[in-house]
Write an enzyme that holds these catalytic residues in place. Structure first.
Site, PDB file in Angstrom:
ATOM      1  N   ASP A 203      22.754 -15.513  -1.073  1.00 45.74           N
ATOM      2  CA  ASP A 203      23.041 -16.896  -1.426  1.00 45.74           C
ATOM      3  C   ASP A 203      22.449 -17.214  -2.799  1.00 45.74           C
ATOM      4  O   ASP A 203      21.485 -16.592  -3.239  1.00 45.74           O
ATOM      5  CB  ASP A 203      22.470 -17.836  -0.373  1.00 45.74           C
ATOM      6  CG  ASP A 203      23.216 -19.151  -0.298  1.00 45.74           C
ATOM      7  OD1 ASP A 203      24.070 -19.398  -1.171  1.00 45.74           O
ATOM      8  OD2 ASP A 203      22.942 -19.939   0.619  1.00 45.74           O
TER       9      ASP A 203
ATOM     10  N   ARG B  95      31.300 -15.045  -3.220  1.00 42.33           N
ATOM     11  CA  ARG B  95      31.518 -16.316  -2.524  1.00 42.33           C
ATOM     12  C   ARG B  95      31.428 -17.388  -3.604  1.00 42.33           C
ATOM     13  O   ARG B  95      30.380 -17.562  -4.228  1.00 42.33           O
ATOM     14  CB  ARG B  95      30.446 -16.532  -1.461  1.00 42.33           C
ATOM     15  CG  ARG B  95      30.506 -17.900  -0.779  1.00 42.33           C
ATOM     16  CD  ARG B  95      29.350 -18.044   0.211  1.00 42.33           C
ATOM     17  NE  ARG B  95      29.501 -19.245   1.010  1.00 42.33           N
ATOM     18  CZ  ARG B  95      28.947 -20.416   0.744  1.00 42.33           C
ATOM     19  NH1 ARG B  95      28.187 -20.547  -0.347  1.00 42.33           N
ATOM     20  NH2 ARG B  95      29.143 -21.451   1.526  1.00 42.33           N
TER      21      ARG B  95
ATOM     22  N   GLY C 276      28.532 -25.840  -5.639  1.00 39.62           N
ATOM     23  CA  GLY C 276      27.110 -25.933  -5.962  1.00 39.62           C
ATOM     24  C   GLY C 276      26.539 -27.243  -5.456  1.00 39.62           C
ATOM     25  O   GLY C 276      27.188 -28.290  -5.556  1.00 39.62           O
TER      26      GLY C 276
END
Length: 306
Positions: free
Chosen positions: A125, A175, A179
């Protein structure tokens, strides 16, 4: 109603934790591994793919980072024993990125090695701007080591225009999301600080260029206008549906999620679980002020009924 929603959002820190816990059931699978397994079984049975996240960010000690690594290993073992085809979402700060980068990489590699043995992939991530370069560097190393891993990119960052180039050259799995972190205007694409819709053109460009370069892309958005634009492009270009998937958060825009699945698109649902349910749930509510408005209205009605 907009004023009520804004007031409710500001009031979130003062709401009873018991009320937040009730609302959190929509956004998280629960606090335990058993809760997560139950939820992903149901999603897989319905035809969805899943990404599992153990809640927690920015470990404050090596013991906390080690504990998080063991939580992930327990998750991998449980899912692997059941042959559940899923993906892990990993935040590097939860495994100690801010404390000791080498130790963090050792923990991440340990988790990814265990996951790969069961055919479980992972996505690294992306966090706030202070972590961006370190995260990209770590991903490059993990990818070079052969782990089945992808990386998240945030379309609202100006630097993503350059960051995506080497990833495309390597055909890295990505991915792409808008944001969510509150960054200063100097880091954002034009207009993003005032209007989230200003990010859409950048989002579409990143998705389309990455797919054209040969990358597999997770399209992570709930923006209906953005989804319509991308599905039109994907169909017009006759992009094979094995080359991408849509990704959505648990409990968010479920009718839209179901509609995409019904149209034959692959849809992955992000399923968080763990003890940090309060922090995650309040972030989700703040991102969707309408929900905060519903909560405040319900509290007012309840008080009047008494």
């Amino acid at each position: 109603m907009r004023i009520l929603n804004t007031m409710a959002t500001r009031a979130i820190p003062f709401l009873p934790r018991s009320l937040i816990r009730k609302i959190s059931r929509r956004y998280i699978a629960g606090e335990t591994l058993c809760d997560a397994r139950t939820r992903i079984h149901a999603l897989h049975a319905a035809g969805f793919r899943t990404t599992i996240d153990v809640l927690g960010e920015s470990a404050s000690s090596s013991d906390q980072a080690e504990s998080m690594a063991h939580d992930y290993l327990n998750l991998v073992q449980a899912l692997g024993a059941e042959n559940q085809p899923t993906e892990l979402s990993i935040k590097l700060t939860a495994l100690g990125l801010h404390l000791d980068e080498d130790a963090c990489m050792t923990r991440v590699s340990m988790v990814l090695r265990a996951a790969a043995s069961y055919g479980i992939s992972a996505c690294i991530d992306m966090e706030d701007i202070s972590c961006t370069q370190k995260t990209l560097d770590a991903f490059r190393e993990l990818e070079a080591d052969g782990y089945p891993v992808g990386i998240a990119l945030q379309a609202y960052l100006t630097r993503t225009n350059g960051d995506i180039v080497p990833l495309q050259a390597r055909k890295s799995r990505m991915r792409i999301c808008k944001g969510i972190y509150a960054e200063s205007t100097e880091h954002l694409v034009d207009g993003a600080s005032r209007d989230r819709a200003a990010i859409n053109a950048h989002f579409v460009r990143h998705v389309s260029s990455a797919i054209q370069a040969g990358s597999f892309v997770g399209i992570a958005t709930h923006d209906a206008q953005l989804i319509d634009a991308l599905t039109s492009w994907l169909q017009r270009e006759r992009v094979n549906r094995s080359r991408f998937e849509f990704q959505m958060l648990l409990g968010v825009c479920e009718p839209q999620r179901d509609a995409l699945l019904a149209q034959g698109f692959h849809v992955r649902v992000y399923v968080p679980y763990g003890r940090d349910w309060y922090g995650y749930s309040t972030r989700r509510i703040k991102e969707n002020p309408r929900i905060a408005g519903y909560i405040l209205a319900a509290m007012i009605r309840s008080a009047r009924a008494r």
